[in-house]
Design an enzyme around this catalytic site. Structure first.
Site, short mmCIF file in Angstrom:
data_model
loop_
_atom_site.label_atom_id
_atom_site.label_comp_id
_atom_site.label_asym_id
_atom_site.label_seq_id
_atom_site.Cartn_x
_atom_site.Cartn_y
_atom_site.Cartn_z
N THR A 74 -3.64 6.87 0.04
CA THR A 74 -4.23 5.53 0.13
C THR A 74 -4.56 5.22 1.58
OG1 THR A 74 -2.99 4.77 -1.81
CG2 THR A 74 -3.89 3.08 -0.37
N LYS A 87 10.41 1.18 -4.67
CA LYS A 87 9.13 0.49 -4.52
C LYS A 87 9.05 -0.69 -5.49
CE LYS A 87 6.53 4.52 -2.87
NZ LYS A 87 5.34 5.37 -3.06
N LEU A 96 0.83 -1.20 0.00
CA LEU A 96 0.00 0.00 0.00
C LEU A 96 0.86 1.25 0.00
CD1 LEU A 96 -2.26 -1.28 2.88
CD2 LEU A 96 -3.07 -0.98 0.55
N ASP A 97 0.55 2.16 -0.90
CA ASP A 97 1.16 3.48 -0.83
C ASP A 97 0.54 4.20 0.37
OD1 ASP A 97 2.66 5.68 -1.59
OD2 ASP A 97 1.05 6.50 -2.84
N LYS A 98 1.30 5.08 1.01
CA LYS A 98 0.77 5.77 2.20
C LYS A 98 -0.10 6.96 1.82
CE LYS A 98 3.22 8.67 4.70
NZ LYS A 98 2.36 9.90 4.76
#
Length: 637
Positions: A312, A492, A307-309
């Site tokens: 999101t 990432k 998950l991107d922070k």
């Protein structure tokens, strides 16, 4: 006359006429006339089957229709007229039922097409004019009245109203709209009056893109379906060879023809596509767009979710959380005012929340500093009314030659540990305070992580370019299993590749535009809040139209349910064929009985897949009862 033509061209005309001829053959007293009517029934029900088989053969495809056609023609040749009529009649009924139920499984697409607006009311030369929706020109003002469908994508430029956006996001609760809000074609006004500036018309609307995506996805083949197609390509000729061999060995032509009919892999061939269509259709109704059957299958195997922070797990809208005063000669308003006025000349991403907070508190931030000097990696130095104001990190304070920070270092440390981004404010060579901003954690983020684990995901991790302290503060509240902070886009990507090397099937959740390398590398790329974002709808493997984290575990559960139904259907189809073949070879199963059981198995497979169309009730999302963890009470100096 038109009604009669419509009925004759309908799916039930052939089996109805064939069935009537069969009934008539039993009703007439003459055996010869009975045979003629029975053959007529076989011809009515079977001519389309033979035609389809011939066309398939011309394309070098040996399909189910060929097996039924050979069996029916053979039965007529050897005088088994009842068997020929029964087989073709049952096959025609089965085909009609398949069409009817498959149409039902495609109901989501039909409903999407049905909500597409036909007309629009636009303002032209100051007058209201009704025109076809496709004739609206981008930039025109469209009027949306109570009960009307929104004909275009656009932005509200006047009025207030509530729109039912279920056709786009799957959310049934109407959404309030006012100036500046985005609206989508196909949504329905439930009250109010809106003036909308058209930004997307015709094929450029979100609804049109969704319809196009669902059409493509329902036609795309899953890996299992592709395997079944290859299996059928070998299986069907094998049944023909088996039937010929049994006929030659036993001399029993009826047995050989019965084997042809019994061996039809109809339920097997339809078992996968009907489940894929139903699963993708259910998802579309819930605002979950899946690119195709292959991605639905892959989603069912996901074991790790990255998950991107920002945007999101958090709202993506940083806001001021703290103003800590360190100079007894100033108050909170003064510290915030100096910081906001200095940031007015800055391009720093933290400038906007500081300036907005000052304006909200009634402080004047009009105008620009006399001079502005950005210090890369540290902050900004500005001249305001002859005063030198420095706003940035502790490194900037040191660079300004300030040796006494009045406790700023301790405050900065405490704020950073709490997950906020602190900024020190210095005035004329002395530290006067610290302001902090933070991005709120979404209230449903912890529940989303819990549901992902409950859905079978073994590892949920957060990938972010933010600092370690901020990332860990957010992670502690959300409950993710692993945190990787300070990452560049290529980092990432490397993290996703590492998870894949560990044997995980990985889903990456982002905004569909940023983090593109990681989204492309992941087994499944998921775009959050994709409504109105054409790029996300077209490029993501799964596009979640609603900006709701809980739709992510919902999507994975739907994928698992769909794959479960696919497996059940395969077992049903193979077991039916095996039992029927055994019954024919051991005796007791006739051609007509075999075809009846075969058609029943096809309907069972379809009915099983249609269970996916039922919407499972979803628990209500959690309600925020206290500030999110990134907005705790102000830190005291």
């Amino acid at each position: 006359m038109n009604q009669m033509q419509a009925w004759l061209s309908g799916r039930w005309a052939v089996p109805a006429v064939s069935g009537a001829l069969i009934v008539a053959s039993f009703a007439v007293g003459s055996e010869s006339w009975g045979d003629v009517l029975m053959v007529a029934a076989a011809v009515v029900a079977g001519w389309q089957i033979v035609l389809t088989a011939v066309r398939a053969l011309m394309a070098k495809v040996i399909g189910i229709d060929l097996l039924v056609a050979v069996a029916a023609i053979g039965a007529v040749v050897i005088g088994e007229y009842w068997e020929a009529a029964a087989v073709t009649f049952l096959f025609a009924i089965g085909h009609a039922l398949e069409n009817a139920t498959l149409t039902r499984t495609r109901s989501a697409l039909a409903e999407l097409v049905a909500v597409a607006p036909d007309v629009a009311v636009v303002l032209r030369d100051g007058e209201q004019t009704e025109v076809p929706a496709a004739a609206v020109v981008a930039g025109e003002t469209v009027l949306v009245k109570n009960g009307a469908k929104v004909p275009v994508d656009g932005v509200v430029i006047g009025g207030n109203g509530a729109l039912d956006e279920a056709s786009i996001t799957g959310e049934s609760i109407p959404v309030e709209k006012s100036d500046g809000d985005q609206v989508f074609a196909g949504t329905v006004s439930r009250g109010g009056f809106l003036q909308v500036e058209a930004t997307g018309v015709g094929a450029d609307t979100t609804l049109a893109r969704i319809i196009h995506r669902v059409e493509e996805a329902q036609d795309a083949k899953a890996r299992t379906q592709a395997f079944m197609d290859r299996f059928s390509a070998w299986y069907t000729p094998a049944i023909i060879v088996l039937a010929v061999a049994v006929g030659l060995v036993t001399g029993d032509v009826v047995l050989a023809l019965t084997l042809l009919v019994i061996g039809c892999p109809g339920a097997l061939v339809i078992s996968i596509p009907v489940a894929v269509v139903a699963g993708i259709g259910r998802g579309a109704k819930d605002g979950i767009l899946v690119k195709g059957g292959e991605f639905l299958e892959t989603s069912a195997r996901i074991s790790a979710v990255a998950l991107d922070k920002t945007g999101t797990l958090t709202e993506g809208r940083p806001r001021l959380t703290d103003v800590v005063v360190l100079d007894d000669g100033l108050d909170r308003a003064a510290v915030l005012s100096w910081a906001a006025r200095a940031e007015a000349g800055s391009e720093h991403p933290l400038a906007r929340p500081v300036i907005s907070a000052a304006r909200d508190e009634g402080l004047s931030v009009a105008g620009l500093p006399e001079t502005t000097e950005p210090v890369p990696g540290k902050g900004i130095v500005a001249t305001l009314d002859g005063h030198r104001v420095a706003v940035g990190n502790l490194a900037l304070i040191a660079a300004e030659g300030i040796t006494d920070d009045d406790g700023a270092a301790a405050v900065v440390d405490a704020l950073a540990s709490a997950g906020r981004t602190p900024v020190v404010v210095a005035l004329d060579g002395r530290v006067v305070g610290v302001v902090a901003v933070a991005d709120r954690v979404r209230v449903d983020a912890p529940e989303m992580v819990r549901r992902l684990h409950a859905a079978g995901v073994r590892k949920v991790l957060m990938l972010t370019g933010d600092t370690e302290r901020v990332a860990r503060a957010v992670a502690a509240q959300v409950g993710v299993d692993e945190v990787r902070a300070g990452l560049l886009p290529e980092d990432k990507l490397a993290a996703i590749a590492e998870l894949q090397r560990e044997g995980h099937t990985v889903a990456m959740v982002g905004d569909g535009v940023n983090d593109a390398p990681a989204l492309a590398t992941a087994d499944i790329g998921v775009a959050m809040g994709a409504a109105g974002t054409g790029v996300a709808i077209e490029t993501a493997d799964i596009a979640l139209m609603r900006d709701d984290l809980l739709t992510l575990p919902q999507a994975l559960l739907l994928a698992r349910r769909t794959v479960g139904v696919m497996r059940q259907n395969i077992v049903i189809a193979l077991a039916t064929v095996a039992l029927l073949l055994a019954g024919v070879l051991l005796g007791g199963v006739t051609m007509a009985v075999g075809m009846l059981v075969h058609e029943v198995s096809v309907l069972v497979v379809i009915a099983n897949a249609m269970r996916l169309l039922r919407r499972r009730s979803r628990p209500a999302p959690p309600v925020a009862t206290q500030p999110a963890p990134t907005q705790p009470a102000p830190v005291q100096a």
